[in-house]
Design a protein around this motif. Structure first.
Motif, PDB file in Angstrom:
ATOM      1  N   HIS A  32       0.840  -1.201   0.000  1.00  0.00           N
ATOM      2  CA  HIS A  32       0.000   0.000   0.000  1.00  0.00           C
ATOM      3  C   HIS A  32       0.872   1.245   0.000  1.00  0.00           C
ATOM      4  O   HIS A  32       1.974   1.273   0.555  1.00  0.00           O
ATOM      5  CB  HIS A  32      -1.008  -0.007   1.163  1.00  0.00           C
ATOM      6  CG  HIS A  32      -0.498   0.485   2.482  1.00  0.00           C
ATOM      7  ND1 HIS A  32      -0.238   1.811   2.740  1.00  0.00           N
ATOM      8  CD2 HIS A  32      -0.241  -0.169   3.643  1.00  0.00           C
ATOM      9  CE1 HIS A  32       0.163   1.956   3.990  1.00  0.00           C
ATOM     10  NE2 HIS A  32       0.184   0.766   4.547  1.00  0.00           N
ATOM     11  N   ARG A  90      -3.748   3.564  -0.921  1.00  0.00           N
ATOM     12  CA  ARG A  90      -4.086   2.713  -2.058  1.00  0.00           C
ATOM     13  C   ARG A  90      -3.359   1.387  -1.893  1.00  0.00           C
ATOM     14  O   ARG A  90      -2.281   1.315  -1.302  1.00  0.00           O
ATOM     15  CB  ARG A  90      -3.669   3.358  -3.386  1.00  0.00           C
ATOM     16  CG  ARG A  90      -4.234   4.736  -3.626  1.00  0.00           C
ATOM     17  CD  ARG A  90      -3.930   5.231  -5.035  1.00  0.00           C
ATOM     18  NE  ARG A  90      -2.524   5.085  -5.380  1.00  0.00           N
ATOM     19  CZ  ARG A  90      -2.038   5.213  -6.620  1.00  0.00           C
ATOM     20  NH1 ARG A  90      -2.866   5.464  -7.624  1.00  0.00           N
ATOM     21  NH2 ARG A  90      -0.753   5.073  -6.862  1.00  0.00           N
ATOM     22  N   PRO A 135      -3.514  -0.018  -8.975  1.00  0.00           N
ATOM     23  CA  PRO A 135      -3.745   0.411  -7.596  1.00  0.00           C
ATOM     24  C   PRO A 135      -5.232   0.466  -7.255  1.00  0.00           C
ATOM     25  O   PRO A 135      -6.062   0.877  -8.068  1.00  0.00           O
ATOM     26  CB  PRO A 135      -3.103   1.794  -7.537  1.00  0.00           C
ATOM     27  CG  PRO A 135      -2.080   1.778  -8.625  1.00  0.00           C
ATOM     28  CD  PRO A 135      -2.673   0.936  -9.716  1.00  0.00           C
ATOM     29  N   GLU A 184      -8.097   2.006  -4.777  1.00  0.00           N
ATOM     30  CA  GLU A 184      -8.371   3.107  -3.869  1.00  0.00           C
ATOM     31  C   GLU A 184      -9.053   2.572  -2.613  1.00  0.00           C
ATOM     32  O   GLU A 184     -10.103   1.934  -2.686  1.00  0.00           O
ATOM     33  CB  GLU A 184      -9.267   4.147  -4.543  1.00  0.00           C
ATOM     34  CG  GLU A 184      -8.642   4.848  -5.737  1.00  0.00           C
ATOM     35  CD  GLU A 184      -7.485   5.762  -5.346  1.00  0.00           C
ATOM     36  OE1 GLU A 184      -7.397   6.133  -4.156  1.00  0.00           O
ATOM     37  OE2 GLU A 184      -6.682   6.105  -6.232  1.00  0.00           O
TER      38      GLU A 184
END
Length: 442
Positions: free
Chosen positions: A152, A166, A180, A182
């Motif tokens: 992340h 993310r 990625p 969210e």
């Protein structure tokens, strides 16, 4: 300490049954026969059966160099599952264990990786080399599962404070990453693992959208059309001011075979329990830790780990040694079994220290661990000898950190096993440019 050699791929000492290779040994010769003198008809099933006996990284070289049919086969999700299943159940040598790490204090865009096999086998004069991968952002490792690392990163506002995180999946062996994801807030307690019943990879996230707002507990199932779902609240805060209890770490440990994430809940007045999340049912449970002696130092933080696919915990006992336990039957407190005691050693104890020995990996009678002094250590549980492995981290791209041979506490480590599993296998768009291998300068 004398370290027994681990058989190489071409080691004649590896047992065979007739002409069928049952481990990684001898596969180059077998492939040479197949590719240079093929029979009139070689069944696809036989080819697949041969390839399933080859380590993941070697299969990637074959995928790109032999023929299109092999490339299609090795790239398929079913082959990746079959290879993973065989490596876990029959031949663990097919998925070599490695350790990935990131910098704790400095925001380097790099992730270092080194071989556990090399650490445990190389003589002191032959250092284990670290390879470095560079991303576009500073990334933290949440956890690993079936060859995938869950990372992340963070979005920061103009004032420098974190406003959102993310998440991303990455297979260092194949090089592929997912796009990625969210998270929609700031991540705290988290965990990544595999729901083996429904064949789904899942991410748990305890998230706060804005300062002052209540946290929510969410589950994300990785797939082409998946979204975040709110589930039952995580049963404990990271730190409880009233009870003094806190989680040993934010990221839960995934235990293969049980489909669970695990956190150690601890306080300075007593050891409390393990909090477990079942990724199949998405429910929580708790169970107690092994009992301790009344005169043990409760200020010394225990360490939770995984050894031989079992949950393990390490205590300091009587300020003279560490006691290592493992759980034979998951979730059954009565099955905690004392594995060994390791006496304190001047090179391993750091004063003052508030943590126990951190178990990392075990091969036969040798334990790889991180000592309270911050050094990697090999403990031979059979003869009691201690060895400090030689790990060359000069090429990891983190020059402000002390070398790994001197200190490791400025880095955070994650064990993983190589596999062919790719984010594209479960419907996620993937690419190979997000994390780039950095070639060391000559």
């Amino acid at each position: 300490m004398r370290r027994g050699p681990i058989p190489d791929d071409d080691d004649d000492a590896v047992p065979r049954k007739g002409k069928v290779v049952t481990t990684t040994g001898g596969w180059p010769e077998l492939l040479r026969c197949v590719t240079t003198k093929p029979p009139a008809i070689l069944l696809d099933e036989l080819i697949a059966e041969i390839l399933l006996r080859i380590p993941a990284r070697s299969l990637l070289r074959l995928r790109n160099s032999v023929c299109s049919s092999w490339r299609t086969l090795i790239s398929s999700s079913q082959f990746a599952k079959d290879h993973l299943r065989r490596s876990m159940a029959v031949d663990p040598a097919l998925t070599h264990p490695l350790i990935a790490y990131f910098a704790r204090a400095c925001r380097y865009l790099k992730i270092g990786v080194f071989s556990v096999r090399s650490v445990m086998e190389n003589p002191p004069q032959e250092p284990t080399k670290v390879v470095s991968y560079e991303g576009r952002r500073y990334r933290i490792i949440i956890g690993s599962c079936n060859g995938l690392l869950c990372l992340h990163d963070e979005e920061r506002g103009e004032d420098g404070f974190i406003i959102s995180h993310r998440a991303m999946l990455w297979n260092p062996c194949t090089g592929f990453t997912s796009q990625p994801l969210e998270i929609g807030g700031v991540l705290s307690i988290c965990g990544f693992g595999y729901d083996h019943v429904n064949d789904k990879y899942k991410l748990l996230a305890v998230v706060r959208k804005k300062s002052g707002e209540p946290v929510t507990t969410r589950m994300f199932t990785f797939g082409p059309n998946s979204t975040w779902r709110t589930i039952q609240d995580f049963p404990h805060n990271y730190f409880d001011f009233h009870s003094g209890e806190y989680l040993e770490r934010l990221a839960g440990l995934y235990l293969s075979g049980t489909g669970t994430l695990n956190w150690l809940l601890y306080s300075y007045s007593s050891f409390v329990k393990v909090i477990s999340l079942d990724l199949v049912k998405e429910t929580y449970s708790q169970f107690s830790l092994p009992s301790r002696d009344s005169d043990d130092n409760l200020l010394m933080e225990p360490k939770l780990g995984i050894l031989r696919d079992c949950l393990a915990v390490c205590y300091e006992t009587k300020k003279t040694h560490w006691t290592l336990w493992f759980m034979k039957d998951y979730g059954v407190p009565q099955s905690w079994t004392k594995l060994t005691t390791i006496p304190h050693h001047p090179l391993l104890v750091h004063s003052p220290s508030c943590v126990a020995l951190q178990p990392i990996y075990m091969l036969k009678d040798v334990l790889l661990a991180i000592s309270p002094s911050g050094k990697f250590v090999l403990c031979n549980l059979k003869d009691g000898s201690i060895d400090l492995p030689n790990i060359n981290s000069s090429s990891d791209g983190m020059p402000r950190l002390l070398p790994l041979t001197q200190h490791s506490c400025t880095r955070v480590f994650q064990l993983y096993h190589e596999s062919l599993v790719s984010p594209s296998h479960f419907g996620l768009p993937s690419c190979s440019s997000e994390m780039r291998l950095i070639k060391p300068s000559l």
